[in-house]
Design an enzyme around this catalytic site. Structure first.
Site, PDB file in Angstrom:
ATOM      1  N   LYS A 181      22.858 -34.482 -16.241  1.00  0.00           N
ATOM      2  CA  LYS A 181      22.279 -35.129 -15.056  1.00  0.00           C
ATOM      3  C   LYS A 181      22.873 -34.503 -13.801  1.00  0.00           C
ATOM      4  CE  LYS A 181      19.438 -38.540 -14.163  1.00  0.00           C
ATOM      5  NZ  LYS A 181      18.322 -38.948 -15.036  1.00  0.00           N
TER       6      LYS A 181
HETATM    7  P1  NAD Z   1      11.364 -43.210  -7.393  1.00  0.00           P
HETATM    8  O1  NAD Z   1      12.280 -42.693  -6.369  1.00  0.00           O
HETATM    9  O2  NAD Z   1      10.034 -42.569  -7.564  1.00  0.00           O
HETATM   10  O3  NAD Z   1      11.115 -44.793  -7.157  1.00  0.00           O
HETATM   11  C1  NAD Z   1      12.155 -45.717  -7.042  1.00  0.00           C
HETATM   12  C2  NAD Z   1      11.545 -47.076  -6.692  1.00  0.00           C
HETATM   13  O4  NAD Z   1      12.595 -48.057  -6.710  1.00  0.00           O
HETATM   14  C3  NAD Z   1      10.923 -47.144  -5.303  1.00  0.00           C
HETATM   15  O5  NAD Z   1       9.754 -47.940  -5.335  1.00  0.00           O
HETATM   16  C4  NAD Z   1      12.005 -47.852  -4.471  1.00  0.00           C
HETATM   17  O6  NAD Z   1      11.491 -48.534  -3.340  1.00  0.00           O
HETATM   18  C5  NAD Z   1      12.541 -48.827  -5.502  1.00  0.00           C
HETATM   19  N1  NAD Z   1      13.888 -49.329  -5.164  1.00  0.00           N
HETATM   20  C6  NAD Z   1      14.954 -48.622  -4.703  1.00  0.00           C
HETATM   21  N2  NAD Z   1      15.979 -49.456  -4.448  1.00  0.00           N
HETATM   22  C7  NAD Z   1      15.551 -50.714  -4.756  1.00  0.00           C
HETATM   23  C8  NAD Z   1      16.147 -51.991  -4.701  1.00  0.00           C
HETATM   24  N3  NAD Z   1      17.410 -52.163  -4.253  1.00  0.00           N
HETATM   25  N4  NAD Z   1      15.428 -53.070  -5.112  1.00  0.00           N
HETATM   26  C9  NAD Z   1      14.162 -52.921  -5.547  1.00  0.00           C
HETATM   27  N5  NAD Z   1      13.531 -51.722  -5.623  1.00  0.00           N
HETATM   28  C10 NAD Z   1      14.222 -50.637  -5.224  1.00  0.00           C
HETATM   29  O7  NAD Z   1      12.193 -43.179  -8.771  1.00  0.00           O
HETATM   30  P2  NAD Z   1      11.626 -43.070 -10.246  1.00  0.00           P
HETATM   31  O8  NAD Z   1      11.527 -41.635 -10.610  1.00  0.00           O
HETATM   32  O9  NAD Z   1      10.448 -43.976 -10.397  1.00  0.00           O
HETATM   33  O10 NAD Z   1      12.867 -43.657 -11.066  1.00  0.00           O
HETATM   34  C11 NAD Z   1      13.099 -45.041 -11.203  1.00  0.00           C
HETATM   35  C12 NAD Z   1      14.074 -45.273 -12.348  1.00  0.00           C
HETATM   36  O11 NAD Z   1      13.526 -44.712 -13.558  1.00  0.00           O
HETATM   37  C13 NAD Z   1      15.438 -44.618 -12.201  1.00  0.00           C
HETATM   38  O12 NAD Z   1      16.414 -45.415 -12.810  1.00  0.00           O
HETATM   39  C14 NAD Z   1      15.301 -43.323 -12.979  1.00  0.00           C
HETATM   40  O13 NAD Z   1      16.542 -42.829 -13.448  1.00  0.00           O
HETATM   41  C15 NAD Z   1      14.434 -43.791 -14.138  1.00  0.00           C
HETATM   42  N6  NAD Z   1      13.704 -42.711 -14.814  1.00  0.00           N
HETATM   43  C16 NAD Z   1      12.836 -41.901 -14.138  1.00  0.00           C
HETATM   44  C17 NAD Z   1      12.144 -40.920 -14.826  1.00  0.00           C
HETATM   45  C18 NAD Z   1      11.101 -40.050 -14.155  1.00  0.00           C
HETATM   46  O14 NAD Z   1      10.389 -39.305 -14.877  1.00  0.00           O
HETATM   47  N7  NAD Z   1      10.912 -40.106 -12.864  1.00  0.00           N
HETATM   48  C19 NAD Z   1      12.380 -40.719 -16.191  1.00  0.00           C
HETATM   49  C20 NAD Z   1      13.263 -41.571 -16.855  1.00  0.00           C
HETATM   50  C21 NAD Z   1      13.925 -42.555 -16.153  1.00  0.00           C
END
Ligand code: NAD
Length: 425
Positions: A112
């Site tokens: 990561k």
């Molecule tokens: P992103 O940046 O696209 O979206 C994050 C979302 O979370 C946004 O809507 C933001 O407003 C919201 N957020 C941030 N802080 C917040 C809070 N305090 N309270 C409520 N909402 C809040 O990120 P993403 O890529 O969708 O990733 C989200 C999660 O999924 C992370 O934990 C990431 O590690 C995990 N993840 C992502 C992927 C991927 O392919 N993008 C894959 C596996 C896991």
């Protein structure tokens, strides 16, 4: 006052669920402590500082790559940009990648990248008050281009293959490709960039949807009778909502970093998505949830940030299942409360594995003249997630352990076999 450097290093490793679970698996299988430690600790951690220049404003950004384990293949894991990240979070996220790739049976290791950056400071520096997606993209471009330049050799040799995570997406992955010119040096690339894969962008949300679909069948309910609340409306949250809405499930509440929306009859997901594209937040689309974690919903999907569900939130949650779209959204204290309340958690290492499953195809087939189509990618995600969910459910039943622990059990058993076969342990 604590410096940015000290804050980035963090005080010490916090107790984490993945460490607890690995130790518990060690006890169940009577594994020697040396092997348990091999599963817990990273193989290599790089801490670095990037120098960027935003129109005559020089800045430095602390970052870290945790290369956790490469027993099963090249180091694989996303790049996160976040204002409160430290090296321990990055190490925990890399450990989850190792467990995840093994759990869904991919020949990848776990890694990561964490980049500590506060976007609100960039807004202040340029006197900006309104949300400006172009400005944010420009700032991220400068950071990611410098990161890719700094790690040119490791990335070009595909020793570590990154992907999107919080605050990074296809555009940022394209900048990495722009540095390496190697289609398989990065996954999650946008359409048109050599080696891109149809369905990769939606893949993590699709995997969350597959888990929820399995649970709806398990509950013996119809999709139209099932209610879901989603925290986060970024890549994972919005795509999960899209597929669940298409199935007929009612999305009753959504929360992001600025606020929440609530409609007990079901939110219009298509209109909400359009609203978020122009406003950058769900806030203001319709009435807010009176208390997001307290809403009536069969399934709660935390798909935003780590540690979002603490003990206080866990006490309020009324759902039957928590499906972890985000990485470690549930704290160890909240897990204990869920166990007492009989709420089953489908852990991150399974629930959000759709992205890395699609990445394995994107990594393997970059120069094929015949691209896999979206449906084939989605079918592979469904196969791998459903198969390993069922295997973990069997282990949970046989050994009278939680599904969360059973997922770590299945993953760790496979990793131990690989490490033994390689003569590591
Ligand atoms: P992103 O940046 O696209 O979206 C994050 C979302 O979370 C946004 O809507 C933001 O407003 C919201 N957020 C941030 N802080 C917040 C809070 N305090 N309270 C409520 N909402 C809040 O990120 P993403 O890529 O969708 O990733 C989200 C999660 O999924 C992370 O934990 C990431 O590690 C995990 N993840 C992502 C992927 C991927 O392919 N993008 C894959 C596996 C896991």
């Amino acid at each position: 006052m604590e410096t940015e450097f000290e804050a980035f290093f963090g005080k010490q490793q916090r107790p984490t669920r993945s460490i607890n679970n690995i130790r518990k698996v060690g006890d169940i299988l009577d594994i020697e402590p040396r092997t348990v430690n091999e599963l817990i600790y990273p193989q290599d951690v790089h801490v670095f500082r990037l120098h960027i220049n935003l129109v005559e404003h020089p800045m430095s950004v602390w970052g870290c790559i945790s290369f956790h384990n490469r027993a099963k293949g090249i180091y694989k894991g996303g790049i996160r940009i976040s204002s409160d990240l430290d090296i321990w979070d990055t190490i925990e996220l890399s450990r989850l990648m190792t467990l995840k790739t093994s759990l869904v049976d991919l020949e990848f290791g776990g890694a990561k990248t964490g980049l500590r950056f506060d976007m609100s400071k960039a807004y202040k520096l340029f006197g900006k008050e309104e949300y400006d997606i172009k400005f944010e993209s420009y700032v991220k471009k400068e950071i990611i281009k410098e990161f890719a330049h700094h790690y040119h050799d490791i990335l070009s040799k595909k020793q570590y293959v990154p992907a999107p995570d919080i605050n990074t997406g296809p555009a940022e992955m394209a900048w990495i490709y722009g540095e390496t010119h190697e289609p398989s040096s990065v996954t999650g690339k946008p359409e048109g960039v050599p080696g891109w894969l149809p369905g990769r962008k939606e893949a993590t949300g699709y995997g969350v949807y597959i888990v929820v679909k399995n649970l709806i069948e398990k509950m013996g309910q119809k999709p139209g009778e099932t209610t879901v609340a989603i925290q986060g409306f970024g890549n994972v949250g919005s795509n999960s909502a899209f597929f669940l809405d298409k199935l007929g499930v009612k999305i009753v509440a959504v929360e992001d970093k600025d606020g929440s929306v609530y409609n007990e009859e079901g939110i219009d997901v298509t209109s909400l998505t359009k609203y978020v594209t122009s406003n950058g937040t769900v806030k203001g689309f319709c009435d807010p949830a009176p208390d997001f974690f307290g809403v009536e919903a069969d399934i709660m999907v935390p798909a935003a940030i780590n540690d979002a569900i603490d003990a206080e939130a866990a006490k309020k949650i009324k759902a039957k299942y928590v499906v972890e779209g985000a990485n470690f959204p549930t704290t160890p204290e909240a897990m204990e409360i869920f166990e007492k309340k009989g709420i089953e958690v489908i852990p991150d290492i399974l629930a959000n594995a759709g992205g890395v499953i699609a990445s394995s195809v994107e990594y393997a087939n970059p120069v094929s003249t015949q691209k896999m189509d979206k449906e084939e990618v989605f079918a592979m995600i469904e196969r791998k997630i459903s198969k390993n969910l069922n295997l973990a459910l069997d282990i949970a039943k046989e050994r009278s352990i939680s599904l969360d622990l059973a997922c770590t059990f299945l993953s760790a058993e496979r990793l131990i076999t690989t490490m033994q076969n390689k003569g590591w342990i």
